[in-house]
Design a protein around this motif. Structure first.
Motif, mmCIF file in Angstrom:
data_model
loop_
_atom_site.group_PDB
_atom_site.id
_atom_site.type_symbol
_atom_site.label_atom_id
_atom_site.label_comp_id
_atom_site.label_asym_id
_atom_site.label_seq_id
_atom_site.Cartn_x
_atom_site.Cartn_y
_atom_site.Cartn_z
ATOM 1 N N ASP A 176 1.037 -1.242 -0.052
ATOM 2 C CA ASP A 176 -0.003 0.089 -0.010
ATOM 3 C C ASP A 176 0.690 1.391 -0.192
ATOM 4 O O ASP A 176 0.265 2.391 -0.057
ATOM 5 C CB ASP A 176 -0.756 0.151 1.079
ATOM 6 N N GLY A 177 2.230 1.078 0.268
ATOM 7 C CA GLY A 177 3.049 2.268 0.351
ATOM 8 C C GLY A 177 4.426 1.966 0.229
ATOM 9 O O GLY A 177 4.729 0.845 0.816
ATOM 10 N N ALA A 178 5.390 2.795 0.026
ATOM 11 C CA ALA A 178 6.718 2.460 0.028
ATOM 12 C C ALA A 178 7.490 3.342 0.773
ATOM 13 O O ALA A 178 7.534 4.759 0.560
ATOM 14 C CB ALA A 178 7.338 2.187 -1.282
ATOM 15 N N LEU A 179 8.889 3.176 1.360
ATOM 16 C CA LEU A 179 9.545 3.899 2.076
ATOM 17 C C LEU A 179 10.891 3.678 1.144
ATOM 18 O O LEU A 179 11.554 2.681 1.066
ATOM 19 C CB LEU A 179 9.990 3.573 3.369
ATOM 20 N N VAL A 180 11.414 4.817 0.575
ATOM 21 C CA VAL A 180 12.571 4.459 -0.594
ATOM 22 C C VAL A 180 13.676 5.728 0.066
ATOM 23 O O VAL A 180 13.455 7.022 0.266
ATOM 24 C CB VAL A 180 12.066 5.065 -1.743
ATOM 25 N N ASP A 181 14.812 5.118 -0.036
ATOM 26 C CA ASP A 181 15.957 5.982 0.097
ATOM 27 C C ASP A 181 16.455 6.577 -1.219
ATOM 28 O O ASP A 181 15.972 5.913 -2.234
ATOM 29 C CB ASP A 181 17.175 5.164 0.793
ATOM 30 N N ILE A 182 17.363 7.597 -1.150
ATOM 31 C CA ILE A 182 17.901 8.272 -2.484
ATOM 32 C C ILE A 182 18.967 7.337 -3.164
ATOM 33 O O ILE A 182 18.849 6.880 -4.210
ATOM 34 C CB ILE A 182 18.474 9.551 -2.173
ATOM 35 N N PRO B 176 1.973 4.707 -3.429
ATOM 36 C CA PRO B 176 2.544 5.977 -3.076
ATOM 37 C C PRO B 176 3.637 5.805 -2.215
ATOM 38 O O PRO B 176 4.226 4.808 -1.712
ATOM 39 C CB PRO B 176 1.486 6.426 -2.023
ATOM 40 N N SER B 177 4.690 6.772 -2.243
ATOM 41 C CA SER B 177 6.022 6.572 -1.713
ATOM 42 C C SER B 177 6.356 7.893 -0.684
ATOM 43 O O SER B 177 5.930 8.848 -1.190
ATOM 44 C CB SER B 177 7.094 6.400 -2.719
ATOM 45 N N LEU B 178 7.187 7.422 0.199
ATOM 46 C CA LEU B 178 7.923 8.593 1.072
ATOM 47 C C LEU B 178 9.385 8.271 0.709
ATOM 48 O O LEU B 178 10.016 7.189 0.924
ATOM 49 C CB LEU B 178 7.479 8.340 2.365
ATOM 50 N N PHE B 179 10.098 9.500 0.604
ATOM 51 C CA PHE B 179 11.632 9.279 0.526
ATOM 52 C C PHE B 179 11.900 9.244 2.061
ATOM 53 O O PHE B 179 11.389 9.995 2.992
ATOM 54 C CB PHE B 179 12.406 10.510 0.142
ATOM 55 N N ILE C 23 17.823 16.869 -2.189
ATOM 56 C CA ILE C 23 17.568 15.879 -3.098
ATOM 57 C C ILE C 23 16.317 15.541 -3.195
ATOM 58 O O ILE C 23 15.502 15.680 -4.418
ATOM 59 C CB ILE C 23 18.624 14.830 -3.379
ATOM 60 N N ALA C 24 15.847 14.945 -2.230
ATOM 61 C CA ALA C 24 14.340 14.389 -1.971
ATOM 62 C C ALA C 24 13.334 15.533 -2.440
ATOM 63 O O ALA C 24 12.177 15.342 -2.947
ATOM 64 C CB ALA C 24 13.942 13.748 -0.722
ATOM 65 N N ALA C 25 13.507 16.763 -2.051
ATOM 66 C CA ALA C 25 12.644 17.892 -2.103
ATOM 67 C C ALA C 25 12.572 18.252 -3.767
ATOM 68 O O ALA C 25 11.617 18.966 -3.910
ATOM 69 C CB ALA C 25 13.003 19.208 -1.218
ATOM 70 N N SER C 26 13.547 18.086 -4.430
ATOM 71 C CA SER C 26 13.560 18.179 -5.844
ATOM 72 C C SER C 26 12.386 17.409 -6.740
ATOM 73 O O SER C 26 12.512 17.420 -7.926
ATOM 74 C CB SER C 26 14.944 18.471 -6.511
ATOM 75 N N TYR C 27 11.623 16.398 -6.034
ATOM 76 C CA TYR C 27 11.146 15.458 -6.863
ATOM 77 C C TYR C 27 9.824 15.374 -6.051
ATOM 78 O O TYR C 27 8.988 14.505 -5.680
ATOM 79 C CB TYR C 27 11.600 13.958 -6.582
ATOM 80 N N PRO C 28 9.210 16.773 -5.724
ATOM 81 C CA PRO C 28 7.797 16.828 -5.195
ATOM 82 C C PRO C 28 6.557 16.130 -5.949
ATOM 83 O O PRO C 28 5.637 15.509 -5.158
ATOM 84 C CB PRO C 28 7.473 18.210 -4.799
ATOM 85 N N GLU C 29 6.545 15.921 -7.165
ATOM 86 C CA GLU C 29 5.566 15.454 -7.993
ATOM 87 C C GLU C 29 5.465 13.889 -7.737
ATOM 88 O O GLU C 29 4.647 13.254 -8.158
ATOM 89 C CB GLU C 29 5.722 15.739 -9.489
ATOM 90 N N ALA D 287 6.998 11.823 -4.775
ATOM 91 C CA ALA D 287 6.898 11.272 -3.355
ATOM 92 C C ALA D 287 5.776 12.050 -2.718
ATOM 93 O O ALA D 287 5.714 13.186 -2.910
ATOM 94 C CB ALA D 287 8.076 11.206 -2.549
ATOM 95 N N ARG D 288 5.191 11.507 -1.720
ATOM 96 C CA ARG D 288 4.292 12.288 -1.036
ATOM 97 C C ARG D 288 4.728 13.003 0.162
ATOM 98 O O ARG D 288 4.198 13.744 0.965
ATOM 99 C CB ARG D 288 3.143 11.236 -0.235
ATOM 100 N N GLY D 289 6.157 12.786 0.556
ATOM 101 C CA GLY D 289 6.790 13.597 1.486
ATOM 102 C C GLY D 289 8.297 13.114 1.887
ATOM 103 O O GLY D 289 8.716 12.066 1.024
ATOM 104 N N VAL D 290 8.979 13.556 2.751
ATOM 105 C CA VAL D 290 10.107 13.096 3.186
ATOM 106 C C VAL D 290 10.488 12.768 4.667
ATOM 107 O O VAL D 290 9.838 13.851 5.544
ATOM 108 C CB VAL D 290 11.242 14.143 2.710
ATOM 109 N N ILE D 291 10.914 11.801 5.034
ATOM 110 C CA ILE D 291 11.335 11.482 6.331
ATOM 111 C C ILE D 291 12.723 11.685 6.393
ATOM 112 O O ILE D 291 13.512 10.915 5.738
ATOM 113 C CB ILE D 291 10.783 10.074 6.827
ATOM 114 N N VAL D 292 13.322 12.649 7.263
ATOM 115 C CA VAL D 292 14.507 12.947 7.373
ATOM 116 C C VAL D 292 15.576 11.838 8.246
ATOM 117 O O VAL D 292 15.056 11.889 9.466
ATOM 118 C CB VAL D 292 14.971 14.387 7.624
ATOM 119 N N LYS D 293 16.536 11.277 8.013
ATOM 120 C CA LYS D 293 17.212 10.689 8.611
ATOM 121 C C LYS D 293 18.162 11.558 9.696
ATOM 122 O O LYS D 293 18.648 12.599 8.956
ATOM 123 C CB LYS D 293 18.221 9.776 8.142
ATOM 124 N N PRO D 294 18.730 11.313 10.831
ATOM 125 C CA PRO D 294 18.106 10.292 11.669
ATOM 126 C C PRO D 294 16.436 10.119 11.923
ATOM 127 O O PRO D 294 16.113 11.222 12.261
ATOM 128 C CB PRO D 294 18.655 10.186 12.911
#
Length: 104
Positions: free
Chosen positions: A37-43, A64-67, A74-80, A82-89
């Protein structure tokens, strides 16, 4: 270790962890996208900076995915894509809030 931590966070928020992939090639070969139903994807993955390609590929298949990355710019340059970004840590509170973005 990161995948194990994410698995725990996913399950702690009441969701089911169905697997992981180290590369785009492994994802395409091993994962049944109909089962997620959704994916978490690293760059960056084992095959390079293929995260944006993965998110685009999943989006084409209705997933749907979240970075999840330390490379927020870099993730923010693909707003179209992913639905958002979870920042590490990753903090559990941020994770719990952002995972909701994968719903509808």
């Amino acid at each position: 270790m990161i995948v194990f931590h994410l698995e725990q966070l996913i399950e702690d928020t009441g969701h089911l962890f169905v697997g992981s992939a180290d590369s785009f090639a492994q994802l395409k070969a091993d994962l049944e996208v109909d089962d997620i139903d959704g994916a978490l994807v690293d760059i960056d993955l084992a095959d390079g900076a293929t995260g944006p390609q993965i998110v685009a590929w999943l989006k084409e298949r209705g997933v749907p995915s979240l970075f999840v990355t330390g490379q927020e710019a870099i993730a923010a340059s693909y707003p179209e894509l992913a639905r958002g970004v979870i920042v590490k840590p990753i903090s559990p509170a941020e994770f719990a809030n952002k995972i909701e973005l994968l719903k509808g």
